[in-house]
Structure formats: structure tokens, C-alpha cells
Design an enzyme around this catalytic site. Structure first.
Site, PDB file in Angstrom:
ATOM      1  N   ALA A 154       0.852  -1.196   0.000  1.00  0.00           N
ATOM      2  CA  ALA A 154       0.000   0.000   0.000  1.00  0.00           C
ATOM      3  C   ALA A 154       0.887   1.245   0.000  1.00  0.00           C
ATOM      4  CB  ALA A 154      -0.884  -0.004   1.238  1.00  0.00           C
ATOM      5  N   GLY A 165       0.680  -5.115   1.065  1.00  0.00           N
ATOM      6  CA  GLY A 165      -0.439  -5.201   0.128  1.00  0.00           C
ATOM      7  C   GLY A 165      -0.020  -5.823  -1.192  1.00  0.00           C
ATOM      8  N   GLU A 205      -0.281  -9.409  -0.609  1.00  0.00           N
ATOM      9  CA  GLU A 205      -1.710  -9.733  -0.471  1.00  0.00           C
ATOM     10  C   GLU A 205      -2.398  -9.758  -1.840  1.00  0.00           C
ATOM     11  OE1 GLU A 205      -2.062  -6.672   2.663  1.00  0.00           O
ATOM     12  OE2 GLU A 205      -3.200  -8.190   3.747  1.00  0.00           O
TER      13      GLU A 205
HETATM   14  C1  LIG Z   1      -5.431  -2.396   3.885  1.00  0.00           C
HETATM   15  C2  LIG Z   1      -3.938  -2.093   3.698  1.00  0.00           C
HETATM   16  C3  LIG Z   1      -3.051  -3.252   4.051  1.00  0.00           C
HETATM   17  C4  LIG Z   1      -1.717  -3.101   3.461  1.00  0.00           C
HETATM   18  C5  LIG Z   1      -0.776  -2.343   4.035  1.00  0.00           C
HETATM   19  C6  LIG Z   1       0.535  -2.199   3.410  1.00  0.00           C
HETATM   20  O1  LIG Z   1       0.842  -2.702   2.351  1.00  0.00           O
HETATM   21  S1  LIG Z   1       1.622  -1.214   4.237  1.00  0.00           S
HETATM   22  C7  LIG Z   1       3.076  -1.202   3.228  1.00  0.00           C
HETATM   23  C8  LIG Z   1       3.816  -2.478   3.346  1.00  0.00           C
HETATM   24  N1  LIG Z   1       5.057  -2.386   2.600  1.00  0.00           N
HETATM   25  C9  LIG Z   1       6.198  -2.087   3.183  1.00  0.00           C
HETATM   26  O2  LIG Z   1       6.297  -1.941   4.379  1.00  0.00           O
HETATM   27  C10 LIG Z   1       7.390  -1.957   2.282  1.00  0.00           C
HETATM   28  C11 LIG Z   1       8.047  -0.636   2.512  1.00  0.00           C
HETATM   29  N2  LIG Z   1       9.162  -0.429   1.622  1.00  0.00           N
HETATM   30  C12 LIG Z   1      10.353  -1.039   1.789  1.00  0.00           C
HETATM   31  O3  LIG Z   1      10.581  -1.843   2.661  1.00  0.00           O
HETATM   32  C13 LIG Z   1      11.447  -0.652   0.832  1.00  0.00           C
HETATM   33  O4  LIG Z   1      11.137   0.615   0.310  1.00  0.00           O
HETATM   34  C14 LIG Z   1      11.653  -1.631  -0.340  1.00  0.00           C
HETATM   35  C15 LIG Z   1      12.231  -2.941   0.205  1.00  0.00           C
HETATM   36  C16 LIG Z   1      10.380  -1.886  -1.067  1.00  0.00           C
HETATM   37  C17 LIG Z   1      12.648  -1.003  -1.340  1.00  0.00           C
HETATM   38  O5  LIG Z   1      13.831  -0.659  -0.664  1.00  0.00           O
HETATM   39  P1  LIG Z   1      14.904   0.298  -1.365  1.00  0.00           P
HETATM   40  O6  LIG Z   1      16.058   0.372  -0.412  1.00  0.00           O
HETATM   41  O7  LIG Z   1      15.142  -0.163  -2.740  1.00  0.00           O
HETATM   42  O8  LIG Z   1      14.226   1.716  -1.484  1.00  0.00           O
HETATM   43  P2  LIG Z   1      13.765   2.730  -0.331  1.00  0.00           P
HETATM   44  O9  LIG Z   1      13.362   2.005   0.894  1.00  0.00           O
HETATM   45  O10 LIG Z   1      14.764   3.802  -0.203  1.00  0.00           O
HETATM   46  O11 LIG Z   1      12.438   3.301  -0.980  1.00  0.00           O
HETATM   47  C18 LIG Z   1      12.486   4.092  -2.151  1.00  0.00           C
HETATM   48  C19 LIG Z   1      11.438   5.153  -2.058  1.00  0.00           C
HETATM   49  O12 LIG Z   1      10.161   4.541  -2.085  1.00  0.00           O
HETATM   50  C20 LIG Z   1       9.390   4.954  -0.979  1.00  0.00           C
HETATM   51  N3  LIG Z   1       8.549   3.826  -0.580  1.00  0.00           N
HETATM   52  C21 LIG Z   1       8.910   2.557  -0.413  1.00  0.00           C
HETATM   53  N4  LIG Z   1       7.851   1.794  -0.113  1.00  0.00           N
HETATM   54  C22 LIG Z   1       6.786   2.629  -0.103  1.00  0.00           C
HETATM   55  C23 LIG Z   1       5.422   2.430   0.140  1.00  0.00           C
HETATM   56  N5  LIG Z   1       4.905   1.226   0.401  1.00  0.00           N
HETATM   57  N6  LIG Z   1       4.632   3.495   0.083  1.00  0.00           N
HETATM   58  C24 LIG Z   1       5.110   4.711  -0.199  1.00  0.00           C
HETATM   59  N7  LIG Z   1       6.401   4.948  -0.436  1.00  0.00           N
HETATM   60  C25 LIG Z   1       7.231   3.915  -0.388  1.00  0.00           C
HETATM   61  C26 LIG Z   1      10.406   5.307   0.086  1.00  0.00           C
HETATM   62  O13 LIG Z   1       9.867   6.194   1.020  1.00  0.00           O
HETATM   63  C27 LIG Z   1      11.483   5.944  -0.764  1.00  0.00           C
HETATM   64  O14 LIG Z   1      11.073   7.264  -1.044  1.00  0.00           O
HETATM   65  P3  LIG Z   1      12.124   8.473  -1.100  1.00  0.00           P
HETATM   66  O15 LIG Z   1      12.818   8.469   0.217  1.00  0.00           O
HETATM   67  O16 LIG Z   1      13.028   8.119  -2.221  1.00  0.00           O
HETATM   68  O17 LIG Z   1      11.265   9.669  -1.330  1.00  0.00           O
END
Ligand SMILES: CCC/C=C/C(=O)SCCNC(=O)CCNC(=O)[C@H](O)C(C)(C)COP(=O)([O-])OP(=O)([O-])OC[C@H]1O[C@@H](n2cnc3c(N)ncnc32)[C@H](O)[C@@H]1OP(=O)([O-])[O-]
Length: 754
Positions: free
Chosen positions: A97, A136, A139
Site C-alpha cells: 500500500a 499489500g 496480499e
Molecule cells: C489495507 C492495507 C493493508 C496493506 C498495508 C501495506 O501494504 S503497508 C506497506 C507495506 N510495505 C512495506 O512496508 C514496504 C516498505 N518499503 C520497503 O521496505 C522498501 O522501500 C523496499 C524494500 C520496497 C525497497 O527498498 P529500497 O532500499 O530499494 O528503497 P527505499 O526504501 O529507499 O524506498 C524508495 C522510495 O520509495 C518509498 N517507498 C517505499 N515503499 C513505499 C510504500 N509502500 N509506500 C510509499 N512509499 C514507499 C520510500 O519512502 C522511498 O522514497 P524516497 O525516500 O526516495 O522519497
């Protein structure tokens, strides 16, 4: 991939099927959404391919969700299309998400019905997982009928780390697919699984070393027309086994033990429990209820703030105008470490694991041999843990400092002794090739004083590692007034290469972390003088969520460390009595730590400190009756009357003194923003992540409340300068306590020198 059949080419061979009328309809439906962020193409005639397009991680924003719904309808309505593949642009399936949308008004189609639409489809839908399928994203993949992953992909449900639970069916589908124990473990830890593990667990159906999209298209063709009855996870029976009750009880105990007050892990267990006690539809209702509770919680807010804070610190800036985006790091191929004590060994391991050639210098032959053995052991253990190749051959050991002549960067890691460090910097300045960056691993000494020992002070920066240096993620990168932007950028980049989160901080006593620690520790000592015990203070801090209370940490790191510093500062006056014993420079001072050190009580290493241990080096802290007697005798000697101090006061005095120093640090321009301080405290000092960091916590409590309590305590203890509210907190409170992302506007900017 086969030839595409429609016109309207958007990107290479991918053909977007989107006519004008449809575009208009979509735009009307979604009003201000700028673009459909899921593109539809048809491949090999019969496979509809939906590509998520929302860089950098294809997060499921409102526009992406809308795009998926629209393109799914399209694929289902086209008679030529027999099966569907969902994939992500740029080799990344989906990062989940869109976290940025959580604090905004909900727009676009919700995730749960979108995933149901996919699962209920009468045509097979295959997820082609490249890069990541997280939250998500996974999911969504679980809603598909098949999942094909690239061998390098990572899959997981990390919602718990954001204070949430997998609220798009993850808590109901995953246990049905892989069983309760494995699902509980993945959901409560939020860890990422490799593709190989996902295959073994049964999360994915196939793993490929080649293009997962090509493999998924082929697979989709092979399953076209086949029955999907056995492929909809929501229809699977609830997993049952005789020991389920025990499994849940154990899981609950484990998360309660490790969560340190975080509510999401506990709620995740409750949600998974619903998958075995309730039919799917009811389980989904329960999931939604629990998700809503978490979604609006302060902890979710704190953890999501922290997620972005940890990323924001890489966009550093300094008061002189140097910035991350205008300062280029210089490549470093070869580095040196001077001094192979505990810190030097950890730094050597970190550098070698980052792929650098390392020259490790220790002038005493015996210590060099010991260090070599220790480093080899650390590398072996670490390689085993990470499944990475050994990095022994990256390191050359030497007894001579001359061996560093040709390196690009040196990290000096000798004892915290200014005179010794100065001598080494003078030597380095003569030995190293021109342009070599000279870094010092110090926890608080003046970087500029060291820089002044060299011919090129612009090449000198501080790198404050945290013990154990090869494990701890935090690196404070300290720039002095003469450090060049290039030196700072290079040190920041080096930290990143070593897998650390680097935070740029200005040069002052203790930098950010240790400077804030001083008033916090001071309050803890004062509380003992006034009647508390170390156990009581530690309990309050641990209940707040700290990994360890302040006195346990002090025993672990060694009381002698601070004692040496205080002695060097002329604060330790052995044998002093009367009022002067507790006053230094007009301010209240507690000599308690000094008195313990005089007794040889240095903490764990001597088996005695604020607690007692079963032996020197013992780990289990036990209350020490001797210490209690000592405190009573100390109070009597100084005419202090012990009183019962309530939890609230202990917590407020320790935390608010620390937070007040944080505001002072912001005001002084030592940290560029509150995020920098919060990341340092969470990663380096055991501050509970679900409370966001000290500065975020202050905002959550309310700046006017923090200010009011500081004013109160300062009135009671006027000779404690750490309790005098700093002018920045006054200014912010007077401006209706703006949200944390606006605090920078209130910090007086020093004039740019650029
Ligand atoms: C009903 C709902 C239920 C579901 C809930 C969910 O899914 S909750 C979500 C569950 N998912 C997670 O918890 C996954 C969260 N993400 C991660 O763990 C890591 O970003 C990665 C492993 C996907 C990529 O790692 P990497 O080292 O290659 O890259 P990086 O980490 O440096 O990120 C690059 C840029 O992308 C941005 N950004 C990233 N993800 C999101 C996001 N979801 N959204 C928005 N932005 C996001 C991040 O801020 C950064 O922006 P910046 O600073 O450049 O402006």
C-alpha cells in the site's frame, strides 16, 4: 514474449489498450487522479498483462488500485483473453500500500474488494513477482490464482513494522496457504522471505532465474481454461491441528516479550487467530476491525513517521549550505583502520564485508595477532549468518602505520584519548597520499581539534560507530567547520556501503546522541539521590519501551568510560564533602557514578556496578543490597531525605531533559531536523521505535505539555540547567505547536556560506 495485438504503444513492445472514450470515462470516475497507473497489454494473443507503474516500488496508490480494477475488468471482458498476468514495472512487483496515503483522505477503490475481484475471476490470474512483493503487494499476489517469483525476489508482510497488520486479507489467506506457525512467524516479525524460502513454504508455485514475467505468461497459457476451484485461497479450509491453542499461546507470549509495548504484533496474532476460529468472511470482518484500531493508533503514526525519517536522513544538509544533492562522494576502493580494539575490529569487518580492501593496523604485535583471530571469527560467523562469501582476503594486517600510505580513506579507532588521536592524525597527514580522507571514530571528541593537526583539515570528518560496530546500523557522520562537502558526502556514502544508516551531525561535545544522553543520565543519578533505586528507574524506562534501563546500559558499557571523561573535564574531586561535593560550576552534580568507580565497580566487566552479576562478565543484572545500603548512607551523609518518587516523575524528568537537549541541538544547527535525532535515538540508543523517537514523542505528548513540565521541574530544581526549557520549544509551543514536519521553519537558519 509474443507479439502484441493492439495499437497505442506506450513503452517498447508493451501495448496499452486504452481508447479515448475509456480514458474519458476513467478520468470522470477518478476525477483528479492524473494517470492510470496500471497498464494493460495483450501478449501472445491470449494473455492480458497488467503492469503496475508507480515508481520507485509500484506502491498501491489510489491511481494504481483504480488502474488494476479497470484493467481487470477489461481483461475479463475480452473474449480473446484466456488468462491474465499481473506484474510490476522496472523489475519490482509491488512494495505494498502507498504509505504516504495513510494520513490523507481515502480515495480510489479499496484493496480488499480489488483483491476479491481478482480471486473471483473466472480466468486464471498469475502474479509475476520480481524484486519485491511486500505488504499489500503480497496480499495482491495471494489473491491471484498462481504466483511465479524471480529467484532474487523478496516476499513478506511487513505491515507490523508500520504499526499495522496485513489488512487486505493477508492474515486470513496466508495461514490457509502455508499453515498457522509459518504465517504467524512471517506476519508478527514482518521479515522478508527469499524466493527459495517462499517456494519451500508454498507461497509461490514456481521460481525462475530468468524473467518472471515471461515465465508467468508461459504459465498463464498453460493453465488457461483449467478449473480454478482449487486455486482460490479464501476457499481453503481453516488450518487445524490439535496443538493450535498451544501454538497461539506461545506466539502471544513471544510477541508480548519482544514487542516492548508495541501493540501491532499482539494484534497480528489475534487476527491470525480469527483465521482458524471463524469462516473466511467473518475472519475478514475481524481483520478489518483489528486493522481499524491499529490504523488510527499513535503507534502506527509513529512507526510510519519513522519509516520516512530513516529515509529522509540520507538527504542531509549542513548550516553552511552543503547538501546531499550537490556534493559528490569520491570513490573509495581501499581503506585503513588504525587500532584493532573492539571498535576497530568491528569496523574492519564492516569495511571488508562492504567489498573494500582494508589495511588493518595495530602497532603491538601481540594485539595484532589477537585481533586477526577475532576478526576472522567475526567474518566467518557473519558470512554463515548472511549466506555471503568470506571476506578474509580483503584484509591485510600490519604493525606499521606506514602501511596506510596508499589508501583512499583511513578510520582511526584508537582509545578515546585526544592526545593519542592528535599524534596519529599528525602522522597520518604526513604518510597518506594527497587527498586521503582522514576519519576518526570518536563518541564525542572535537573533530576540528584533530583536523587542525593535519595539512588538509577539509579532509577530516568524524565517524561515530556504535558497538558492536559490525552489527549496529547507526553511524553518526560528524562534520567540522572545515570539513569539505566532498569529505562529508564520502563518509555518508561509506556508511551506506557498510549497510549503515548514516546521519550527518555537526561538531559539538558528544555530537547528537551522547550530548542528549548527558542530561538524561544526570536526571537518573539525581533520582537515586532523592530516593529511587536503579531497579525502579530502569523499570520505568523499560516499561516505556527502552530495550534496557539507563543503569543496565551503564553497567553494560562500563562505568569507567564516563568516569574517564569526567576526570578529564576536572569534574571528579575524590574525597570531597559537604555541599561542594554535589555542585560543579554552580550547577547540581551527582558524584554517585564516580564513587562507584572509586570502589572498582565498573559494571558487568567487574561483576559489580549499579547491579550485581554472578561473575565478572556476567550478563544477568540482580539488585544489589550493598548498593541500596550505599545509597542510604550517601543520602544520610549529604543530608538528603529519601522520598517516594512516582513513575510519572521519573519518566518525565529523564525523558524531558533528553528531549530539551534535542531542541537545543536543533536550535544550534547540530542536527538538521528532528528526523535525524529520532533516527539516532532509535538505532543507537534503544528508544522504542513504536514511539517514533524523542522528538516525535514530544510532539505526540504535546509541546505545550512538555514545556509546562520542564518549567515546573526547573522551578523545583533551578540549579539543573538541563531542565531549563530551550527557546526553540518555547517558540514552537507559542506558535500552536506545529506538526513535526514544519519544525524546520522555526529554526533560525545560520547564513549560508555558499
Ligand atoms: C489495507 C492495507 C493493508 C496493506 C498495508 C501495506 O501494504 S503497508 C506497506 C507495506 N510495505 C512495506 O512496508 C514496504 C516498505 N518499503 C520497503 O521496505 C522498501 O522501500 C523496499 C524494500 C520496497 C525497497 O527498498 P529500497 O532500499 O530499494 O528503497 P527505499 O526504501 O529507499 O524506498 C524508495 C522510495 O520509495 C518509498 N517507498 C517505499 N515503499 C513505499 C510504500 N509502500 N509506500 C510509499 N512509499 C514507499 C520510500 O519512502 C522511498 O522514497 P524516497 O525516500 O526516495 O522519497
Amino acid at each position: 514474449m509474443g507479439a502484441a495485438v493492439h495499437s497505442g504503444n506506450r513503452r517498447g513492445t508493451k501495448i496499452v489498450v486504452k481508447d479515448d472514450a475509456e480514458e474519458k470515462k476513467f478520468n470522470n470516475n477518478t476525477k483528479d487522479l492524473l494517470d492510470i497507473m496500471a497498464f494493460y497489454s495483450r501478449v501472445s494473443g491470449s494473455v492480458g498483462v497488467i503492469t503496475l507503474q508507480n515508481p520507485p516500488v509500484n506502491a498501491l496508490s489510489a491511481a494504481v488500485r483504480q488502474g488494476i480494477v479497470d484493467t481487470m475488468h477489461r481483461a475479463l471482458s475480452e473474449p480473446e483473453v484466456k488468462s491474465v498476468v499481473i506484474c510490476g514495472q522496472n523489475g519490482k512487483f509491488c512494495g505494498g500500500a502507498d504509505i504516504r496515503e495513510f494520513r490523507a483522505n481515502m480515495r480510489g477503490p479499496p484493496l480488499v474488494p480489488m483483491i476479491h475481484l481478482i480471486e473471483a475471476a473466472e480466468k486464471p490470474v498469475v502474479a509475476a513477482i520480481e524484486g519485491v512483493a511486500l505488504g499489500g503487494g503480497l496480499e495482491l499476489a495471494l489473491g491471484c490464482h498462481y504466483r511465479i517469483a524471480h529467484s532474487k525476489a523478496r516476499l513478506g508482510l511487513p505491515e507490523v513494522t508500520l504499526g499495522l497488520l496485513p489488512g487486505a486479507g493477508g492474515t486470513q489467506r496466508l495461514p490457509r496457504l502455508i499453515g498457522v506457525p509459518a504465517a504467524l512467524e512471517l506476519i508478527t516479525t514482518g521479515r522478508h522471505a527469499t524466493a527459495a524460502e517462499a517456494l519451500q513454504l508454498g507461497i509461490v508455485d514456481e521460481v525462475t532465474d530468468h524473467s518472471a514475467v515471461d515465465a508467468a505468461v508461459k504459465f498463464a497459457q498453460s493453465v488457461a481454461g483449467k478449473s480454478l476451484d482449487a486455486r482460490r485461497i479464501s476457499t481453503y479450509p481453516c488450518p487445524r491441528s490439535p496443538d493450535l491453542a498451544e501454538i497461539f499461546e506461545k506466539a502471544m507470549q513471544e510477541v508480548r516479550r519482544s514487542a516492548r509495548g508495541a501493540i501491532a504484533p499482539v494484534t497480528c496474532v489475534q487476527a491470525v487467530h480469527a483465521s482458524v476460529t471463524l469462516p473466511y468472511a467473518k475472519g475478514m470482518e475481524r481483520e478489518r476491525e483489528l486493522f481499524s484500531t491499529l490504523f488510527t493508533s499513535g503507534q502506527a503514526h509513529a512507526l510510519q513517521y519513522y519509516f520516512f525519517a530513516q529515509r529522509a536522513v540520507s538527504r542531509w544538509s549542513t548550516p553552511s549550505g552543503a547538501r546531499w544533492d550537490t556534493s559528490k562522494p569520491r570513490p573509495v576502493h581501499k581503506a585503513a583502520v588504525i587500532g584493532l580494539g573492539t571498535m576497530g575490529r568491528g569496523i574492519t569487518v564492516s569495511l571488508a564485508q562492504a567489498g573494500l580492501s582494508v589495511v588493518a593496523v595495530e602497532t603491538q604485535e601481540k594485539q595484532l595477532l589477537e585481533a586477526k583471530q577475532a576478526v576472522s571469527g567475526m567474518l566467518e560467523r557473519s558470512a554463515k549468518r548472511r549466506g555471503a562469501p568470506l571476506a578474509h582476503d580483503k584484509i591485510k594486517y600490519s604493525c606499521s602505520i606506514q602501511a596506510v600510505a596508499d589508501v583512499d580513506l583511513v578510520i582511526e579507532a584508537v582509545f578515546e584519548d585526544m592526545a593519542l588521536k592528535k599524534t596519529i592524525f599528525q602522522q597520518l597527514s604526513g604518510i597518506c597520499k594527497p587527498g586521503t580522507f582522514l576519519c576518526t571514530n570518536t563518541s564525542g571528541l572535537d573533530i576540528d581539534e584533530l583536523a587542525s593537526q593535519t595539512q588538509s583539515p577539509e579532509l577530516v570528518v568524524g565517524m561515530h560507530f556504535f558497538a558492536p560496530a559490525h552489527v549496529m546500523k547507526l553511524l553518526e557522520v560528524v562534520y567540522g567547520p572545515r570539513s569539505s562537502p566532498e569529505a562529508l558526502a564520502t563518509a555518508m556514502e561509506m556508511g551506506k556501503k557498510m549497510g549503515k544508516v548514516s546521519v550527518a551531525v555537526g561538531n559539538c561535545r558528544g555530537f547528537v546522541g551522547n550530548r542528549m544522553l548527558k542530561p538524561y543520565l544526570e536526571q537518573a543519578f539525581f533520582l537515586l539521590e532523592e530516593g529511587a533505586t536503579p531497579e525502579q528507574v530502569d523499570q520505568v524506562l523499560e516499561e516505556f519501551g527502552f530495550a534496557m534501563g539507563v543503569f543496565k546500559v551503564s553497567d553494560l558499557s562500563g562505568l569507567d568510560v564516563g568516569w574517564k571523561v569526567r576526570k578529564a573535564d576536572g569534574l571528579v574531586v575524590p574525597g570531597s564533602t559537604g555541599k561542594s561535593a554535589r555542585i560543579r560550576g554552580g550547577s547540581r552534580y551527582s558524584p554517585l557514578g564516580d564513587l562507584l568507580c572509586e570502589q572498582g565497580r565498573f559494571g558487568q566487566k567487574t561483576g559489580r556496578g549499579w547491579y550485581q552479576y554472578d561473575k565478572p562478565g556476567g550478563r544477568v543484572a540482580k539488585p544489589d543490597p550493598w548498593l541500596h545500603g550505599f545509597l542510604e548512607e550517601y543520602r544520610a551523609r549529604h543530608g538528603l531525605v529519601a522520598r517516594r518518587i512516582d513513575h510519572q516523575e521519573m519518566l518525565e524528568r529523564c525523558l524531558y531533559a533528553l528531549i530539551n537537549e534535542g531542541f537545543q541541538i536543533l536550535q544550534d544547527g547540530i542536527a538538521a531536523g528532528p528526523e535525524d535525532i529520532d533516527v539516532i535515538y532509535v538505532l543507537g540508543y534503544g528508544w522504542p521505535r513504536h514511539r517514533g523517537g524523542p522528538m516525535f514523542y514530544a510532539g505526540l505528548v504535546g509541546l505545550d505539555k512538555v514545556l509546562e513540565r520542564l518549567e515546573h521541574y526547573h522551578q523545583v530544581y533551578p540549579n539543573v540547567s538541563g531542565l531549563k526549557p530551550c527557546s526553540l520549544i518555547r517558540k514552537l509551543a507559542a506558535s500552536s505547536s506545529p506538526p513535526i514536519h514544519r519544525w524546520r521553519e522555526f529554526i533560525q537558519k545560520p547564513r549560508s556560506q555558499l
